[in-house]
Write an enzyme that holds these catalytic residues in place. Structure first.
Site, PDB file in Angstrom:
ATOM      1  N   ASP A  92       0.855  -1.185   0.000  1.00 19.33           N
ATOM      2  CA  ASP A  92       0.000   0.000   0.000  1.00 19.33           C
ATOM      3  C   ASP A  92       0.892   1.237   0.000  1.00 19.33           C
ATOM      4  OD1 ASP A  92       0.957   0.241   2.573  1.00 19.33           O
ATOM      5  OD2 ASP A  92      -0.921  -0.304   3.537  1.00 19.33           O
ATOM      6  N   GLY A  95      -1.062   5.975   2.412  1.00 16.70           N
ATOM      7  CA  GLY A  95      -2.113   6.983   2.540  1.00 16.70           C
ATOM      8  C   GLY A  95      -3.102   6.677   3.647  1.00 16.70           C
ATOM      9  N   GLN A 190     -11.695   7.021  -5.172  1.00 16.99           N
ATOM     10  CA  GLN A 190     -12.209   7.652  -3.961  1.00 16.99           C
ATOM     11  C   GLN A 190     -13.547   8.328  -4.286  1.00 16.99           C
ATOM     12  OE1 GLN A 190     -11.288   7.329  -0.933  1.00 16.99           O
ATOM     13  NE2 GLN A 190      -9.198   6.537  -1.017  1.00 16.99           N
ATOM     14  N   GLY A 217     -11.255   4.032   0.582  1.00 16.91           N
ATOM     15  CA  GLY A 217     -12.188   4.849   1.349  1.00 16.91           C
ATOM     16  C   GLY A 217     -13.411   4.109   1.830  1.00 16.91           C
ATOM     17  N   ASP A 267      -7.783  -7.560   1.066  1.00 15.00           N
ATOM     18  CA  ASP A 267      -6.827  -7.709   2.165  1.00 15.00           C
ATOM     19  C   ASP A 267      -7.511  -7.294   3.450  1.00 15.00           C
ATOM     20  OD1 ASP A 267      -5.489  -4.989   3.471  1.00 15.00           O
ATOM     21  OD2 ASP A 267      -6.481  -4.644   1.548  1.00 15.00           O
ATOM     22  N   CYS A 307      -7.016 -27.230   8.435  1.00 15.94           N
ATOM     23  CA  CYS A 307      -5.938 -26.388   8.956  1.00 15.94           C
ATOM     24  C   CYS A 307      -5.072 -27.174   9.940  1.00 15.94           C
ATOM     25  CB  CYS A 307      -6.502 -25.140   9.620  1.00 15.94           C
ATOM     26  SG  CYS A 307      -7.036 -25.369  11.333  1.00 15.94           S
ATOM     27  N   CYS A 310      -6.826 -27.845  13.448  1.00 14.38           N
ATOM     28  CA  CYS A 310      -7.899 -28.848  13.480  1.00 14.38           C
ATOM     29  C   CYS A 310      -7.379 -30.237  13.129  1.00 14.38           C
ATOM     30  CB  CYS A 310      -9.028 -28.431  12.543  1.00 14.38           C
ATOM     31  SG  CYS A 310      -9.902 -26.925  13.067  1.00 14.38           S
TER      32      CYS A 310
END
Length: 377
Positions: A92, A95, A190, A217, A267, A307, A310
């Protein structure tokens, strides 16, 4: 030329199935990106991430710039070498983190001056600086520097913020190109919860030209219905040959609803953050392991889950005990489970889109939770 190639392979309604191809690996979409804020997904090794099904991860430009700093990361040849992750990385722009500093920042046409949360020093970050930082990080997808429009915001405030972000988008594009960076560069749409402003933002970004489009946003306090209105408005207007990334949105229900409205990439810190707070995602809802009802429960988090927690036979009672004792193994096992759940959810959605059964999958997703699916347009 960008190192990213995107192929749209199938659609089912607005839902899209595709593939992102990079020199360092391919990513099947829709995809969920685990978040490695400081160069690590909390409590999870890179090899474990691969085993869980993750194909791309997110790094945080803002935090990595402040600590450990660019020199240290450059010594390792970039973020891949630093964190020992061989697959694609998206960074990213910083911001959103600057936006979250609220009263510790000052926004101008040039960029943002803020007090660093690490030591209070005054730091300036603008489009050119963000592009230079991400060049050193050597990520595969670079995000433009933008202003995250606050919520709630009047239409005038949202318009001014969106227009500033468009000017910064052009500067980001120019700086990225001047650096001869072959990483993909994504624009960020945005405009708050105002569809017309979102449309103007998208038009401006397409005029500049980007390899993909982030939808920013959101996940800042708006309702689910407000978010869905924006996604429904943007879907027919977005170019079909570019990936679409909904930034920071991450409840399982949000992923399903956003895929139904044409989103390709996600994400969120939610899988690992919830694990650290004793909340584990399952097909029937969330297991809140701190509840007393699990004190003597000898079942795994979810029957049939693949997983490590488990499959390894760790019981709910054991995980509750670890959590109550603040034992780090609780958050580690919980993170492995939650990330497996998320990556499996994405894989199941991809398979359903390919088979043309996504909306049947969506119905079954909600029915397993005892809920009715929300209406679609």
């Amino acid at each position: 030329m960008s190192r990213l190639q995107f192929q749209l392979q199938a659609t089912d309604g607005a839902a899209r199935r595709g593939q992102l191809s990079f020199p360092c690996g391919t990513v099947q979409t829709p995809t969920f990106m685990p978040v490695g804020t400081y160069g690590a997904v909390k409590g999870v090794l890179p090899g474990q991430l691969c085993d869980l099904g993750a194909e791309i991860i997110l790094g945080n430009t803002f935090h990595l710039f402040l600590r450990p700093g660019l020199e240290v990361i450059a010594d390792h040849g970039g973020l891949h070498g630093f964190m020992r992750w061989n697959g694609p990385i998206l960074t990213d722009s910083g911001g959103f983190q600057v936006f979250s500093l609220a009263h510790r920042r000052k926004i101008s046409e040039q960029g943002v001056t803020f007090a660093a949360p690490t030591d209070g020093a005054q730091v300036f970050l603008g489009p050119e600086e963000s592009m230079k930082i991400q060049k050193v990080l050597n990520s595969d997808v670079v995000m433009i520097f933008d202003e995250c429009t606050p919520y709630p915001a009047t239409e005038d405030v949202a318009r001014d913020s969106m227009e500033l972000s468009l000017r910064w988008a052009q500067r980001s594009r120019d700086a990225h190109d001047a650096l001869d960076n072959d990483a993909a560069l994504f624009g960020i749409i945005q405009g708050g919860v105002h569809p017309d402003l979102r449309g103007r933002s998208l038009d401006g970004l397409q005029a500049i030209g980007f390899d993909g489009y982030g939808i920013g946003g959101l996940a800042v306090g708006e309702s689910e219905s407000e978010r869905n209105v924006i996604l429904e408005y943007l879907h027919p207007r977005l170019p079909t040959d570019r990936p679409r990334y909904l930034m920071g949105v991450g409840r399982p229900e949000d992923l399903v609803e956003s895929v139904a409205r044409g989103v390709d990439m996600f994400d969120c810190v939610m899988p690992t953050r919830h694990a650290r707070n004793g909340q584990y995602f399952t097909g029937f809802g969330t297991v809140k392991i701190r509840n007393a009802c699990y004190a003597r429960d000898v079942d795994p988090i979810e029957q049939g889950c693949g997983c490590p927690a488990c499959v390894g036979g760790y019981t709910r009672a054991y995980l509750r005990h670890l959590d109550r004792c603040n034992e780090m193994l609780a958050s580690m096992l919980g993170s492995l489970h939650n990330l497996w759940y998320y990556e499996t959810l994405m894989a199941n959605m991809r398979a359903a889109i390919t088979a043309g059964t996504f909306f049947a999958f969506r119905r079954s997703f909600y029915l397993a939770r005892g809920l009715d699916p929300p209406p679609l347009p």
